[in-house]
Enzyme design. Structure first.
Site, mmCIF file in Angstrom:
data_model
loop_
_atom_site.group_PDB
_atom_site.id
_atom_site.type_symbol
_atom_site.label_atom_id
_atom_site.label_comp_id
_atom_site.label_asym_id
_atom_site.label_seq_id
_atom_site.Cartn_x
_atom_site.Cartn_y
_atom_site.Cartn_z
ATOM 1 N N ARG A 499 -9.318 -2.584 -7.899
ATOM 2 C CA ARG A 499 -8.185 -2.143 -8.736
ATOM 3 C C ARG A 499 -7.430 -3.059 -9.334
ATOM 4 N NH1 ARG A 499 -7.132 2.606 -11.960
ATOM 5 N NH2 ARG A 499 -4.772 2.350 -12.317
ATOM 6 N N GLU A 500 -7.110 -4.104 -8.479
ATOM 7 C CA GLU A 500 -6.231 -5.222 -8.859
ATOM 8 C C GLU A 500 -6.713 -6.097 -9.696
ATOM 9 O OE1 GLU A 500 -3.203 -5.867 -7.993
ATOM 10 O OE2 GLU A 500 -2.769 -4.317 -6.312
ATOM 11 N N SER A 501 -8.178 -6.724 -9.602
ATOM 12 C CA SER A 501 -8.494 -7.759 -10.375
ATOM 13 C C SER A 501 -9.719 -7.492 -11.097
ATOM 14 C CB SER A 501 -8.708 -8.971 -9.703
ATOM 15 O OG SER A 501 -9.331 -8.798 -8.734
ATOM 16 N N TYR A 607 -2.338 4.566 -9.383
ATOM 17 C CA TYR A 607 -2.912 3.416 -8.503
ATOM 18 C C TYR A 607 -3.427 4.015 -7.395
ATOM 19 C CZ TYR A 607 -2.934 -0.913 -5.795
ATOM 20 O OH TYR A 607 -3.354 -2.121 -4.897
#
Length: 643
Positions: A499-501, A607
């Site tokens: 999800r982050e990168s 998120y």
């Protein structure tokens, strides 16, 4: 030659030494040739260009050569390149550079020849196109389009500045058009643009802009005085604009001023709606007790998708199931059919004593592979839909590579570190590719370990059932090692990382977060020192091993801080621990699904749901013991003060 090539790239930092040594001779030649082009060494650059003629990187080298000497390149050479490489994004880039060059050279006939439809080019190039049109064959239709274009863009580039100068020079921007753009600038919070445009107005109009600017910068001034220009029309404009800005600062005061001056300014229903909506949103974000009453009053008379969603979220937070049902009934059909609101309709039926209606909705939702589908399946103790489609065969991959030669170019661009060019070519390829080939194209990117490209291809083809491609598990050694070290579920680490990168090691966010798990340097330093890690570890956040080690340690820190509550820890990873503590400060006891969907920040709500959903899928792909999403959803209670 190889020594010179190596020296160039080490000195310029183009590639690390270990990466450069793994390049083919042609790839090394490409990088060397680019350095020769930068230095203006035509003799050596031409020698390398001749050697690259049959290599996939050749069109990129040609492009770099031509953009550095557009004034010396014959138009037929440019046109030949555009014809030969029309299937590549680099041809579009050359077209754009060529149009801007022709604009600067005032070569209007040749510029017009390059543009078949101005709607299909970027705004700054449209400015160049209409500048050329005005210089050669201006008529009312062209002038109207040029004025419309000028009005539509506020961030002015050089070609658009030239168009503006031409329109002003020929007196084709009357004050009423300039005022339209000034108003747009204020509405979009670009007061500097409005101030710059004022210099083209009369003295009295400039004074009006100055007063508008004063109220724009200090909307609280409305509490003491009102706009006092000679023009009642402008006074009204300034009042409404400033009142809407005040609604973002002092919502209750803005509402009072709206009621007080409604007759004076003859404020229409739509204008009232805008101001009340802004005030309601601000109260909602602040979690103010007044938000419920504001939204109820607003939705009684106006209502829209967002305001109904805000009211529903307040009802969820307060476990007001009857109001939630009434709010859901006011939503339009499209909004009601969203999985989120279907799930909450079922939960409200359940809480209000209508189990059969709830069960019917849960059964339908349980067929979906997403957060709400998993929660619905848990309500009925049904299995999750976690089957994956088989990946393309070796034969399919070979045929795809043959069909799309741009893939060879992209692979080479990635190898030499030209990721911006590779990304442009990838996006261009996806827009041209056959829908049936997108899974194989995604598999090729997966094999390159360039997963963000694979994700884009799968999303474009809506291939949601390709789970092994959508949820890859690279970096297994550091992930498993740090999961064991910190007593974390590796599926959670992977879901955060994805999800982050999207597995990009050197990505940086606008907030300064870096690497695979998007850590801020300050957070990395704190966690590194807390865990006794070497200084190099928390300074080198683009290194996968270091980033995973620090990111996992930070997850462990959050789990400890929130007493093992994975929902709170996940929210804190995105929004920060302090915000999560504030969001739970007044809660005695609340179901986790209710709390998640009442989080004030849209980004954090999405998120948390995405990470929890992905954790279930990663658990399946890592062949873990099956886990139910509901087992992660501990009730939310008052914040626990941890270390």
């Amino acid at each position: 030659m190889r020594f010179k090539s190596l020296l160039f790239c080490i000195m310029t930092g183009l590639l690390p030494l270990h990466a450069y040594s793994q390049l083919s001779e042609a790839q090394q030649d490409f990088l060397t040739g680019i350095e020769y082009l930068k230095q203006g060494d035509r003799e050596n650059a031409n020698r390398i260009k001749a050697r690259l003629q049959t290599h996939p990187l050749y069109p990129i080298f040609l492009h770099q050569d031509m953009v550095r000497q557009l004034d010396k390149t014959p138009s037929f050479v440019i046109e030949g390149f555009l014809n030969n490489y029309s299937h590549l994004a680099v041809a579009q880039r050359l077209t754009e550079s060529w149009i801007k060059h022709l604009d600067e050279q005032n070569n209007w006939p040749l510029l017009l020849k390059q543009v078949s439809d101005p709607q299909h080019i970027r705004t700054e190039l449209q400015c160049a196109y209409y500048q050329a049109q005005l210089q050669t064959q201006a008529d009312d239709f062209i002038l109207e389009n040029a004025q419309t274009l000028w009005l539509s863009q506020l961030a002015s580039t050089k070609p658009c500045q030239r168009l503006e100068a031409q329109l002003l020079k020929t007196n084709q921007l009357p004050s009423w058009i300039i005022w339209q753009k000034i108003e747009s600038a204020f509405q979009t919070n670009q007061a500097d643009v409005a101030q710059a445009l004022a210099r083209h107005l009369s003295t009295s109009d400039r004074q009006a802009v100055t007063q508008w600017l004063d109220f724009h910068n200090n909307p609280k001034k409305l509490m003491l005085t009102l706009p006092n220009l000679e023009s009642a029309f402008l006074n009204r404009k300034i009042f409404l604009h400033s009142l809407n800005r005040l609604a973002n600062i002092e919502p209750q005061t803005a509402q009072q001023l709206l009621q007080l001056h409604q007759q004076r300014y003859q404020i229409h229903t739509d204008e009232q709606k805008t101001i009340l909506r802004t005030a309601s949103l601000r109260l909602f974000i602040r979690d103010d007790e007044e938000a419920k009453h504001f939204l109820h009053d607003y939705n009684q008379q106006h209502s829209d998708a967002d305001s109904l969603r805000w009211q529903a979220q307040i009802s969820l937070r307060q476990s007001d199931w009857k109001t939630l049902q009434l709010t859901l009934e006011k939503m339009d059909t499209t909004q009601q059919q969203q999985a989120k609101w279907q799930y909450w309709r079922a939960r409200s039926y359940q809480q209000l004593g209508h189990p059969q209606q709830a069960r019917h909705i849960f059964q339908q939702l349980a067929q979906q592979r997403n957060y709400y589908g998993f929660l619905a399946a848990d309500q009925l103790n049904m299995p999750y839909r976690l089957d994956s489609q088989p990946n393309p065969s070796t034969e399919q991959l070979a045929a795809t590579r043959k069909k799309y030669p741009a893939l060879d170019l992209i692979e080479n661009l990635l190898a030499v570190g030209w990721r911006v060019f590779a990304t442009r070519e990838w996006n261009h390829l996806l827009n041209q590719a056959d829908q049936n080939d997108l899974t194989a194209i995604a598999q090729i990117a997966h094999d390159w370990q360039h997963h963000v490209f694979a994700f884009r291809a799968l999303a474009q083809g809506q291939q949601w059932d390709q789970l092994t491609l959508r949820f890859p598990t690279p970096y297994q050694q550091p992930v498993m090692q740090n999961a064991d070290k910190n007593q974390l579920d590796p599926a959670w680490i992977y879901s955060i990382m994805r999800r982050e990168s999207a597995y990009q090691t050197d990505i940086r966010s606008s907030a300064g977060a870096v690497g695979l798990m998007q850590l801020r340097p300050s957070t990395a330093r704190y966690i590194g020192r807390q865990n006794g890690l070497p200084r190099q570890t928390y300074q080198n956040l683009t290194d996968a091993q270091s980033n995973i080690e620090l990111g996992s340690a930070y997850l462990a820190y959050l789990m400890n801080k929130f007493d093992g509550h994975i929902v709170k820890a996940t929210a804190a990873y995105n929004a920060g621990p302090r915000r999560v503590e504030n969001w739970t400060a007044t809660i005695d006891l609340l179901d986790a699904d209710q709390w998640i969907d009442s989080i004030p920040f849209t980004e954090t709500r999405r998120y948390v749901k995405a990470v929890l959903e992905h954790k279930i899928i990663f658990g399946k792909l890592l062949e873990q013991k099956p886990q139910r999403l509901s087992h992660l959803m501990q009730p939310i209670q008052e914040p626990v003060t941890g270390s």
